[in-house]
Design a protein around this motif. Sequence first.
Motif, PDB file in Angstrom:
ATOM      1  N   ASP A   2      54.617   8.538 -36.530  1.00  0.00           N
ATOM      2  CA  ASP A   2      53.664   8.979 -37.543  1.00  0.00           C
ATOM      3  C   ASP A   2      54.312  10.033 -38.437  1.00  0.00           C
ATOM      4  O   ASP A   2      54.816  11.051 -37.959  1.00  0.00           O
ATOM      5  CB  ASP A   2      52.432   9.567 -36.854  1.00  0.00           C
ATOM      6  CG  ASP A   2      51.319   9.900 -37.834  1.00  0.00           C
ATOM      7  OD1 ASP A   2      51.453   9.590 -39.038  1.00  0.00           O
ATOM      8  OD2 ASP A   2      50.315  10.484 -37.406  1.00  0.00           O
ATOM      9  N   THR A   3      54.321   9.773 -39.738  1.00  0.00           N
ATOM     10  CA  THR A   3      54.814  10.768 -40.698  1.00  0.00           C
ATOM     11  C   THR A   3      53.700  11.087 -41.685  1.00  0.00           C
ATOM     12  O   THR A   3      52.905  10.218 -42.044  1.00  0.00           O
ATOM     13  CB  THR A   3      56.049  10.266 -41.462  1.00  0.00           C
ATOM     14  OG1 THR A   3      55.704   9.089 -42.204  1.00  0.00           O
ATOM     15  CG2 THR A   3      57.195   9.960 -40.516  1.00  0.00           C
ATOM     16  N   ARG A   4      53.650  12.339 -42.106  1.00  0.00           N
ATOM     17  CA  ARG A   4      52.641  12.787 -43.065  1.00  0.00           C
ATOM     18  C   ARG A   4      53.318  13.572 -44.180  1.00  0.00           C
ATOM     19  O   ARG A   4      54.347  14.235 -43.970  1.00  0.00           O
ATOM     20  CB  ARG A   4      51.606  13.695 -42.374  1.00  0.00           C
ATOM     21  CG  ARG A   4      50.875  13.060 -41.199  1.00  0.00           C
ATOM     22  CD  ARG A   4      49.989  11.903 -41.612  1.00  0.00           C
ATOM     23  NE  ARG A   4      49.392  11.262 -40.447  1.00  0.00           N
ATOM     24  CZ  ARG A   4      48.116  11.418 -40.083  1.00  0.00           C
ATOM     25  NH1 ARG A   4      47.306  12.202 -40.799  1.00  0.00           N
ATOM     26  NH2 ARG A   4      47.645  10.815 -39.015  1.00  0.00           N
ATOM     27  N   GLN A   5      52.699  13.504 -45.363  1.00  0.00           N
ATOM     28  CA  GLN A   5      53.164  14.355 -46.449  1.00  0.00           C
ATOM     29  C   GLN A   5      52.936  15.812 -46.068  1.00  0.00           C
ATOM     30  O   GLN A   5      51.885  16.178 -45.538  1.00  0.00           O
ATOM     31  CB  GLN A   5      52.414  14.039 -47.743  1.00  0.00           C
ATOM     32  CG  GLN A   5      52.913  14.851 -48.940  1.00  0.00           C
ATOM     33  CD  GLN A   5      52.105  14.570 -50.203  1.00  0.00           C
ATOM     34  OE1 GLN A   5      50.926  14.241 -50.140  1.00  0.00           O
ATOM     35  NE2 GLN A   5      52.743  14.693 -51.356  1.00  0.00           N
ATOM     36  N   THR A 289      58.044  15.057 -46.199  1.00  0.00           N
ATOM     37  CA  THR A 289      57.288  14.453 -45.100  1.00  0.00           C
ATOM     38  C   THR A 289      57.667  15.147 -43.801  1.00  0.00           C
ATOM     39  O   THR A 289      58.762  15.692 -43.657  1.00  0.00           O
ATOM     40  CB  THR A 289      57.578  12.949 -44.965  1.00  0.00           C
ATOM     41  OG1 THR A 289      58.990  12.758 -44.767  1.00  0.00           O
ATOM     42  CG2 THR A 289      57.112  12.197 -46.206  1.00  0.00           C
ATOM     43  N   VAL A 290      56.728  15.111 -42.865  1.00  0.00           N
ATOM     44  CA  VAL A 290      56.968  15.668 -41.545  1.00  0.00           C
ATOM     45  C   VAL A 290      56.677  14.584 -40.521  1.00  0.00           C
ATOM     46  O   VAL A 290      55.714  13.816 -40.654  1.00  0.00           O
ATOM     47  CB  VAL A 290      56.098  16.922 -41.309  1.00  0.00           C
ATOM     48  CG1 VAL A 290      54.626  16.598 -41.372  1.00  0.00           C
ATOM     49  CG2 VAL A 290      56.442  17.600 -40.001  1.00  0.00           C
ATOM     50  N   THR A 291      57.543  14.472 -39.519  1.00  0.00           N
ATOM     51  CA  THR A 291      57.340  13.529 -38.433  1.00  0.00           C
ATOM     52  C   THR A 291      56.540  14.209 -37.337  1.00  0.00           C
ATOM     53  O   THR A 291      56.922  15.268 -36.836  1.00  0.00           O
ATOM     54  CB  THR A 291      58.689  13.045 -37.867  1.00  0.00           C
ATOM     55  OG1 THR A 291      59.446  12.455 -38.926  1.00  0.00           O
ATOM     56  CG2 THR A 291      58.471  12.021 -36.759  1.00  0.00           C
ATOM     57  N   ILE A 301      60.068  18.119 -34.003  1.00  0.00           N
ATOM     58  CA  ILE A 301      59.584  17.621 -35.288  1.00  0.00           C
ATOM     59  C   ILE A 301      60.691  17.706 -36.308  1.00  0.00           C
ATOM     60  O   ILE A 301      61.408  18.700 -36.377  1.00  0.00           O
ATOM     61  CB  ILE A 301      58.387  18.436 -35.769  1.00  0.00           C
ATOM     62  CG1 ILE A 301      57.295  18.400 -34.714  1.00  0.00           C
ATOM     63  CG2 ILE A 301      57.861  17.921 -37.085  1.00  0.00           C
ATOM     64  CD1 ILE A 301      56.122  19.253 -35.066  1.00  0.00           C
ATOM     65  N   GLU A 302      60.844  16.686 -37.119  1.00  0.00           N
ATOM     66  CA  GLU A 302      61.813  16.709 -38.208  1.00  0.00           C
ATOM     67  C   GLU A 302      61.085  16.805 -39.527  1.00  0.00           C
ATOM     68  O   GLU A 302      60.173  16.030 -39.793  1.00  0.00           O
ATOM     69  CB  GLU A 302      62.668  15.451 -38.182  1.00  0.00           C
ATOM     70  CG  GLU A 302      63.494  15.295 -36.891  1.00  0.00           C
ATOM     71  CD  GLU A 302      64.279  14.021 -36.873  1.00  0.00           C
ATOM     72  OE1 GLU A 302      64.146  13.230 -37.835  1.00  0.00           O
ATOM     73  OE2 GLU A 302      65.042  13.791 -35.912  1.00  0.00           O
TER      74      GLU A 302
END
Length: 303
Positions: A2-5, A289-291, A301-302
């Motif tokens: 799951d990645t989010r802005q 984006t953040v994982t 987290i990257e």
Amino acid sequence: MDTRQALLVDAFAAEPTAGTPTGVVPEADGLTEDQMRAVASELGAPETAFVLPADDADRRLRCFSPTGELDQAETAAVGAHAALYERGAVDAAEWTVATTGGEVAVETKQNGMVWVEQGRADVTEVDIPYDDVADALGLDEATLKDVGADLPLATADAGEPWLLIPINYFEHLSSLTVDEGAVASLCDRADAAGVYPFTFDTVGGDATRRSTLHGRAFRTGSRTEDPVSATASGACAAFVRRYGALDDTIEQVLVEGGHFRDRPGTVSVDTDGTEVWVGGRGVTALDGTVTVPAGDDDDIIEA
């Protein structure tokens, strides 16, 4: 995965790398509390806002510091709504926003300003000797007594209590030598979250009006000065308004801060001395984006 802005928005500033860096996750629906904590810790901003849908409000914000959830987070609310307005996700309008601390009103303006309801300010005078305060800040007592005849030492609480310390001139505010242990002792005696030395001697203002106050926020337990504190600025503006220290022609109080962190910013405050609204601009400094770690895993987290 799951990645989010994820955004870093500089709140209370019109240019990047100024004001207070604020994390914003514009679409946070489906994230767990643990995931939000992890993302906020990774972004490392003083406050990170997670924007969520709400059944009984226009939207919901959950706001986290790097260490935990916050009940009240005006800086995050300003940063989030500045980013949403900048991207066309919201128009210039009035909004109801659900937060952990309760529902707050937010207004986005066509000029890019965001106004957030801070609430009611409670002001209490404190009986602390000037020499104790002067020693904690590395000042001469005269810099405090010079304005003490008109403005007492007091705590003001508009969601978070701050010990307000009037200082006569900007040159003295700029030369503080803060003793962290002594500041913690002052805050313990005053039941305050931090000290907020301030002066009416200011650096400047915007294109239309001069700044009213310049303040510096030192939170107990922190080794660094807050860049621009919305809670302290709002509380201080209510305090000086209540004690009649402002000219009646000043409709909104413009509070400077962050200059000594090389992150100058301004908080606009609308207050009658009791009810407080804080306002400011925001500019996106980073868009990426953040994982998100899955479930309760301790994955890295990257960003």
